[in-house]
Write a protein that holds these residues in place. Structure first.
Motif, PDB file in Angstrom:
ATOM      1  N   PRO A  10       4.839  -6.079  -7.445  1.00 27.73           N
ATOM      2  CA  PRO A  10       3.912  -7.004  -6.788  1.00 27.73           C
ATOM      3  C   PRO A  10       3.607  -6.568  -5.353  1.00 27.73           C
ATOM      4  CG  PRO A  10       6.127  -7.905  -6.783  1.00 27.73           C
ATOM      5  CD  PRO A  10       6.183  -6.637  -7.605  1.00 27.73           C
ATOM      6  N   ALA A  11       2.525  -7.104  -4.841  1.00 26.24           N
ATOM      7  CA  ALA A  11       2.189  -6.910  -3.425  1.00 26.24           C
ATOM      8  C   ALA A  11       3.101  -7.810  -2.597  1.00 26.24           C
ATOM      9  CB  ALA A  11       0.730  -7.285  -3.187  1.00 26.24           C
ATOM     10  N   PRO A  12       3.338  -7.445  -1.345  1.00 26.98           N
ATOM     11  CA  PRO A  12       4.169  -8.309  -0.493  1.00 26.98           C
ATOM     12  C   PRO A  12       3.457  -9.623  -0.196  1.00 26.98           C
ATOM     13  CG  PRO A  12       3.260  -6.469   0.764  1.00 26.98           C
ATOM     14  CD  PRO A  12       2.879  -6.246  -0.670  1.00 26.98           C
ATOM     15  N   PRO A  13       4.228 -10.675   0.051  1.00 24.09           N
ATOM     16  CA  PRO A  13       3.616 -11.958   0.397  1.00 24.09           C
ATOM     17  C   PRO A  13       2.691 -11.832   1.610  1.00 24.09           C
ATOM     18  CG  PRO A  13       5.927 -12.259  -0.140  1.00 24.09           C
ATOM     19  CD  PRO A  13       5.683 -10.774  -0.077  1.00 24.09           C
ATOM     20  N   ARG A  21       5.843  -6.551   5.538  1.00 24.32           N
ATOM     21  CA  ARG A  21       4.998  -6.211   4.381  1.00 24.32           C
ATOM     22  C   ARG A  21       5.064  -4.710   4.086  1.00 24.32           C
ATOM     23  NH1 ARG A  21       0.961  -9.164   2.490  1.00 24.32           N
ATOM     24  NH2 ARG A  21      -0.518  -7.446   2.593  1.00 24.32           N
ATOM     25  N   GLN A  22       5.062  -3.888   5.124  1.00 24.26           N
ATOM     26  CA  GLN A  22       5.143  -2.434   4.933  1.00 24.26           C
ATOM     27  C   GLN A  22       6.484  -2.039   4.332  1.00 24.26           C
ATOM     28  OE1 GLN A  22       4.307  -1.064   8.887  1.00 24.26           O
ATOM     29  NE2 GLN A  22       2.087  -1.217   8.623  1.00 24.26           N
ATOM     30  N   HIS A  79      14.784 -11.911   2.229  1.00 19.41           N
ATOM     31  CA  HIS A  79      13.390 -12.203   1.899  1.00 19.41           C
ATOM     32  C   HIS A  79      13.186 -11.736   0.455  1.00 19.41           C
ATOM     33  CE1 HIS A  79      13.398 -11.712   6.277  1.00 19.41           C
ATOM     34  NE2 HIS A  79      12.396 -12.568   6.284  1.00 19.41           N
ATOM     35  N   TYR A  80      12.474 -12.537  -0.335  1.00 18.15           N
ATOM     36  CA  TYR A  80      12.258 -12.239  -1.748  1.00 18.15           C
ATOM     37  C   TYR A  80      10.771 -12.056  -2.044  1.00 18.15           C
ATOM     38  CZ  TYR A  80      17.095 -13.602  -2.400  1.00 18.15           C
ATOM     39  OH  TYR A  80      18.467 -13.665  -2.317  1.00 18.15           O
ATOM     40  N   ILE A  85      12.604 -17.252   1.561  1.00 18.06           N
ATOM     41  CA  ILE A  85      13.568 -16.712   2.528  1.00 18.06           C
ATOM     42  C   ILE A  85      14.820 -17.569   2.402  1.00 18.06           C
ATOM     43  CG2 ILE A  85      14.075 -16.258   4.948  1.00 18.06           C
ATOM     44  CD1 ILE A  85      10.983 -16.160   5.378  1.00 18.06           C
ATOM     45  N   ALA A  86      15.964 -16.911   2.175  1.00 19.34           N
ATOM     46  CA  ALA A  86      17.214 -17.647   1.980  1.00 19.34           C
ATOM     47  C   ALA A  86      18.265 -17.176   2.969  1.00 19.34           C
ATOM     48  CB  ALA A  86      17.720 -17.439   0.553  1.00 19.34           C
TER      49      ALA A  86
END
Length: 138
Positions: A10-13, A21-22, A79-80, A85-86
């Motif tokens: 998948p693409a990053p959020p 994101r990178q 980060h998922y 974010i947990a």
């Protein structure tokens, strides 16, 4: 046994900062799930992960059934891929098992947000439903 090779990630959020994101894009499909590959047989990969306070392991991808055990206690943030974010507090001996059916995976990072070194042992099972990811970037 026929196992699925996963190669579409998948693409990053969209709401994450550009740097995150990178790193996500670079880590999608990365099979290095620890700091150091301690042992590998035809059945398992055993990883060690140690993070000093403020240190982070970048995004990596889990496709194999595995478990981790906390060697030391501490606090971490992940980060998922789904944007979640947990933050978690770990105690020595905490253990968690994960199973991935055909085509399933998890992409995340891990940052030590505590004040002590945080260490884990992770064991991946190579005879899982999905083919192992390469670990050539070690």
């Amino acid at each position: 046994m026929t196992r699925q090779t996963i190669s579409h990630w998948p693409a990053p959020p969209a709401g994450w900062p550009a740097e995150l994101r990178q790193d996500f894009a670079a880590g999608a499909g990365r099979g290095q799930v620890g700091s150091r590959l301690v042992s590998e047989t035809d059945r398992v990969r055993v990883w060690s992960l140690s993070l000093r306070p403020g240190e982070r392991i970048g995004f990596h991808t889990h496709v194999l059934d595995y478990f981790w055990t906390a060697v030391t206690g501490g606090r971490a943030r992940s980060h998922y891929a789904d944007g979640r974010i947990a933050e978690v507090a770990y105690e020595p001996g905490d253990t968690q098992h994960h199973t991935f059916p055909v085509g399933a995976f998890m992409i995340h990072d891990l940052e030590n947000i505590g004040e002590t070194e945080l260490s884990f042992t992770t064991v991946e099972f190579l005879d899982s439903a999905n083919a192992p990811l390469p670990v050539s970037d070690l």
